[in-house]
Motif scaffolding. Structure first.
Motif, PDB file in Angstrom:
ATOM      1  N   SER A   1      26.129 -71.527 -47.639  1.00  0.00           N
ATOM      2  CA  SER A   1      24.779 -72.055 -47.913  1.00  0.00           C
ATOM      3  C   SER A   1      24.377 -72.050 -49.390  1.00  0.00           C
ATOM      4  O   SER A   1      23.203 -72.201 -49.716  1.00  0.00           O
ATOM      5  N   GLN A   2      25.334 -71.848 -50.289  1.00  0.00           N
ATOM      6  CA  GLN A   2      25.026 -71.934 -51.730  1.00  0.00           C
ATOM      7  C   GLN A   2      26.033 -72.865 -52.389  1.00  0.00           C
ATOM      8  O   GLN A   2      27.176 -72.969 -51.911  1.00  0.00           O
ATOM      9  N   LEU A   3      25.612 -73.490 -53.505  1.00  0.00           N
ATOM     10  CA  LEU A   3      26.576 -74.319 -54.228  1.00  0.00           C
ATOM     11  C   LEU A   3      27.690 -73.416 -54.748  1.00  0.00           C
ATOM     12  O   LEU A   3      27.424 -72.293 -55.209  1.00  0.00           O
ATOM     13  N   ALA A   4      28.936 -73.866 -54.651  1.00  0.00           N
ATOM     14  CA  ALA A   4      30.083 -73.037 -55.048  1.00  0.00           C
ATOM     15  C   ALA A   4      29.993 -72.676 -56.530  1.00  0.00           C
ATOM     16  O   ALA A   4      29.517 -73.485 -57.340  1.00  0.00           O
ATOM     17  N   ASP A   5      30.459 -71.469 -56.886  1.00  0.00           N
ATOM     18  CA  ASP A   5      30.469 -71.073 -58.301  1.00  0.00           C
ATOM     19  C   ASP A   5      31.513 -71.924 -59.047  1.00  0.00           C
ATOM     20  O   ASP A   5      32.308 -72.639 -58.438  1.00  0.00           O
ATOM     21  N   ALA A   6      31.489 -71.819 -60.388  1.00  0.00           N
ATOM     22  CA  ALA A   6      32.303 -72.719 -61.215  1.00  0.00           C
ATOM     23  C   ALA A   6      33.793 -72.628 -60.871  1.00  0.00           C
ATOM     24  O   ALA A   6      34.488 -73.644 -60.781  1.00  0.00           O
ATOM     25  N   SER A   7      34.274 -71.409 -60.645  1.00  0.00           N
ATOM     26  CA  SER A   7      35.717 -71.261 -60.416  1.00  0.00           C
ATOM     27  C   SER A   7      36.125 -71.832 -59.047  1.00  0.00           C
ATOM     28  O   SER A   7      37.154 -72.523 -58.932  1.00  0.00           O
ATOM     29  N   THR A   8      35.301 -71.589 -58.018  1.00  0.00           N
ATOM     30  CA  THR A   8      35.618 -72.144 -56.696  1.00  0.00           C
ATOM     31  C   THR A   8      35.506 -73.670 -56.739  1.00  0.00           C
ATOM     32  O   THR A   8      36.337 -74.389 -56.163  1.00  0.00           O
ATOM     33  N   HIS A   9      34.472 -74.175 -57.437  1.00  0.00           N
ATOM     34  CA  HIS A   9      34.278 -75.621 -57.569  1.00  0.00           C
ATOM     35  C   HIS A   9      35.533 -76.274 -58.168  1.00  0.00           C
ATOM     36  O   HIS A   9      36.030 -77.290 -57.673  1.00  0.00           O
ATOM     37  N   LYS A  10      36.058 -75.640 -59.215  1.00  0.00           N
ATOM     38  CA  LYS A  10      37.227 -76.188 -59.906  1.00  0.00           C
ATOM     39  C   LYS A  10      38.438 -76.254 -58.958  1.00  0.00           C
ATOM     40  O   LYS A  10      39.169 -77.246 -58.929  1.00  0.00           O
ATOM     41  N   LYS A  11      38.610 -75.190 -58.159  1.00  0.00           N
ATOM     42  CA  LYS A  11      39.763 -75.149 -57.245  1.00  0.00           C
ATOM     43  C   LYS A  11      39.641 -76.216 -56.147  1.00  0.00           C
ATOM     44  O   LYS A  11      40.603 -76.898 -55.815  1.00  0.00           O
ATOM     45  N   ILE A  12      38.419 -76.363 -55.597  1.00  0.00           N
ATOM     46  CA  ILE A  12      38.224 -77.362 -54.531  1.00  0.00           C
ATOM     47  C   ILE A  12      38.472 -78.764 -55.083  1.00  0.00           C
ATOM     48  O   ILE A  12      39.184 -79.582 -54.494  1.00  0.00           O
ATOM     49  N   LYS A  13      37.904 -79.033 -56.256  1.00  0.00           N
ATOM     50  CA  LYS A  13      38.032 -80.370 -56.857  1.00  0.00           C
ATOM     51  C   LYS A  13      39.508 -80.678 -57.144  1.00  0.00           C
ATOM     52  O   LYS A  13      39.994 -81.781 -56.885  1.00  0.00           O
ATOM     53  N   ARG A  14      40.209 -79.682 -57.639  1.00  0.00           N
ATOM     54  CA  ARG A  14      41.627 -79.862 -57.965  1.00  0.00           C
ATOM     55  C   ARG A  14      42.428 -80.257 -56.712  1.00  0.00           C
ATOM     56  O   ARG A  14      43.222 -81.195 -56.736  1.00  0.00           O
ATOM     57  N   VAL A  15      42.181 -79.542 -55.609  1.00  0.00           N
ATOM     58  CA  VAL A  15      42.929 -79.829 -54.377  1.00  0.00           C
ATOM     59  C   VAL A  15      42.591 -81.234 -53.869  1.00  0.00           C
ATOM     60  O   VAL A  15      43.481 -82.017 -53.514  1.00  0.00           O
ATOM     61  N   LEU A  16      41.302 -81.588 -53.860  1.00  0.00           N
ATOM     62  CA  LEU A  16      40.914 -82.916 -53.350  1.00  0.00           C
ATOM     63  C   LEU A  16      41.483 -84.021 -54.247  1.00  0.00           C
ATOM     64  O   LEU A  16      41.964 -85.045 -53.749  1.00  0.00           O
ATOM     65  N   ASP A  17      41.472 -83.806 -55.561  1.00  0.00           N
ATOM     66  CA  ASP A  17      42.019 -84.812 -56.490  1.00  0.00           C
ATOM     67  C   ASP A  17      43.523 -84.980 -56.286  1.00  0.00           C
ATOM     68  O   ASP A  17      44.064 -86.087 -56.397  1.00  0.00           O
ATOM     69  N   LEU A  18      44.216 -83.857 -55.988  1.00  0.00           N
ATOM     70  CA  LEU A  18      45.659 -83.945 -55.754  1.00  0.00           C
ATOM     71  C   LEU A  18      45.951 -84.684 -54.449  1.00  0.00           C
ATOM     72  O   LEU A  18      46.910 -85.464 -54.365  1.00  0.00           O
ATOM     73  N   MET A  19      45.104 -84.460 -53.448  1.00  0.00           N
ATOM     74  CA  MET A  19      45.336 -85.118 -52.156  1.00  0.00           C
ATOM     75  C   MET A  19      45.145 -86.622 -52.257  1.00  0.00           C
ATOM     76  O   MET A  19      45.807 -87.379 -51.540  1.00  0.00           O
ATOM     77  N   ASP A  20      44.232 -87.048 -53.129  1.00  0.00           N
ATOM     78  CA  ASP A  20      44.034 -88.486 -53.352  1.00  0.00           C
ATOM     79  C   ASP A  20      43.346 -88.698 -54.703  1.00  0.00           C
ATOM     80  O   ASP A  20      42.131 -88.525 -54.830  1.00  0.00           O
ATOM     81  N   PRO A  21      44.116 -89.073 -55.723  1.00  0.00           N
ATOM     82  CA  PRO A  21      43.551 -89.252 -57.075  1.00  0.00           C
ATOM     83  C   PRO A  21      42.475 -90.349 -57.113  1.00  0.00           C
ATOM     84  O   PRO A  21      41.669 -90.378 -58.035  1.00  0.00           O
ATOM     85  N   TRP A  22      42.467 -91.255 -56.124  1.00  0.00           N
ATOM     86  CA  TRP A  22      41.488 -92.365 -56.128  1.00  0.00           C
ATOM     87  C   TRP A  22      40.436 -92.166 -55.033  1.00  0.00           C
ATOM     88  O   TRP A  22      39.839 -93.115 -54.546  1.00  0.00           O
ATOM     89  N   ARG A  23      40.240 -90.937 -54.680  1.00  0.00           N
ATOM     90  CA  ARG A  23      39.348 -90.650 -53.539  1.00  0.00           C
ATOM     91  C   ARG A  23      37.883 -90.963 -53.882  1.00  0.00           C
ATOM     92  O   ARG A  23      37.485 -90.931 -55.047  1.00  0.00           O
ATOM     93  N   PRO A  24      37.070 -91.173 -52.844  1.00  0.00           N
ATOM     94  CA  PRO A  24      35.628 -91.323 -53.074  1.00  0.00           C
ATOM     95  C   PRO A  24      34.994 -89.935 -53.242  1.00  0.00           C
ATOM     96  O   PRO A  24      35.677 -88.915 -53.142  1.00  0.00           O
ATOM     97  N   LYS A  25      33.673 -89.897 -53.452  1.00  0.00           N
ATOM     98  CA  LYS A  25      32.985 -88.596 -53.564  1.00  0.00           C
ATOM     99  C   LYS A  25      33.051 -87.861 -52.223  1.00  0.00           C
ATOM    100  O   LYS A  25      33.050 -88.496 -51.165  1.00  0.00           O
TER     101      LYS A  25
END
Ligand code: DP6
Length: 318
Positions: free
Chosen positions: A59-83
């Motif tokens: 129920s809280q926005l992820a902290d900077a380090s968790t945000h970075k890890k999630i974004k990295r995984v999603l970008d790797l799964m599809d570099p052209w992904r939508p939001k």
């Protein structure tokens, strides 16, 4: 917009992953072995193509380090992904050495895979989860799994491998929570610090493969005595490596030592129970089903809270 929800359970290492041979690709310096445990879990819902890129954790926005890890995984799964909007909840304490990052990252890749309509193997998903948090690659699988050292430079062979399903061996993992707050030093920072400053790091890396070889055999033979000894050895060598770093890194608290002594005492009274500790003060005790009530009642004398976990299934869409 396509949405999917996934559940993944954390895994507790019986032979530890501690150290990276490639920090960018998140490749391990040592092989490891673990048990996926229920009912602790992360439940993650992912919108593939949302109006905003947002990651919510408990129920809280992820902290900077968790945000970075999630974004990295999603970008790797599809570099052209939508939001994407990610909403994840843990039904157990987060970042307290209870492997919440393993279940969180495993649930994330399974939800993203389903929502995006990709067609990938569980091994490929495990390799994506690894890039978010190493230990997460083992939570794609139920029961006992291994994360082998791998040899490919690109990390293509660095993913979890199933060793035995949850029903192979009906054991219990009793968690003695001696402190529930988040840890001060993340596993990522802790292992980097050890590699950079601990004179024991080289010895730790050299000993780990034999522990995994012997640990795998003990699991396949359902030999609790041998597995328990190997697990405690791996745990203590990893923590010795941390304590030998400069400045020293110690995740233990008074309750950690009290729980260790309690387990040793129970063993002197004939019980077959063995402890392990990760990057936090909490102690997990592996024991047979017949001993679980005695172990639980004794740990309640030294812990704030005690939970009993069982071998659980792999990550899945719900
Ligand atoms: C002590 O998987 O959290 O729990 O790859 O840097 O995210 P990163 O580390 P992480 O480390 C887990 C370390 C451990 C041992 C283990 O689970 O094997």
């Amino acid at each position: 917009m396509p949405t999917a929800t996934a559940i993944a359970h954390p895994n507790i290492a019986v032979c530890k992953y501690w150290g990276k041979r490639d920090r960018t690709l998140n490749l391990p310096a040592v092989p490891s072995l673990s048990l996926t445990v229920a009912p602790f879990h992360s439940r993650t819902t992912l919108e593939w193509g949302s109006d905003a890129e947002e990651y919510w954790l408990n129920s809280q926005l992820a902290d900077a380090s968790t945000h970075k890890k999630i974004k990295r995984v999603l970008d790797l799964m599809d570099p052209w992904r939508p939001k994407c909007r990610v909403v994840s909840e843990n039904n157990f304490p987060t970042a307290a050495g209870l492997a919440s990052s393993s279940s969180g990252m495993a649930a994330l890749v399974v939800a993203a895979h389903a929502a995006s309509g990709q067609q990938r193997t569980t091994e490929e998903l495990s390799a994506f989860a690894r890039q978010g948090s190493g230990s997460a690659c083992r939570s794609l699988f139920g029961g006992w799994s291994e994360w082998p050292l791998g040899s490919r430079m690109d990390g293509g062979d660095s993913h979890g491998v199933p060793i035995a399903p949850p029903e192979h061996w009906d054991l219990r993992m009793v968690v003695a929570m001696v402190a529930a707050g988040p840890k001060e030093t993340s596993s990522t920072d802790g292992m980097t610090h050890c590699a950079d400053t601990s004179p024991y790091y080289t010895a730790w890396v050299a000993c780990a493969p034999a522990d995994v070889e012997q640990g795998r055999t003990a699991i396949l033979r359902r030999d609790l005595y041998s597995l328990g000894r190997i697990m405690e050895r791996s745990t203590l060598r990893m923590h010795a490596c941390m304590m030998g770093s400069d400045p020293p890194l110690c995740y233990w608290q008074a309750g950690t030592m009290a729980a260790i002594h309690m387990v040793e005492d129970l063993r002197r009274h004939g019980l077959s129970c063995y402890y392990t500790i990760d990057a936090g003060p909490n102690v997990k005790v592996l024991c047979s089903v017949s001993d679980v009530e005695v172990v639980r009642n004794h740990l309640l004398k030294v812990a704030e809270r005690v939970e009993v976990l069982s071998p659980g299934p792999g990550a899945r869409v719900v």
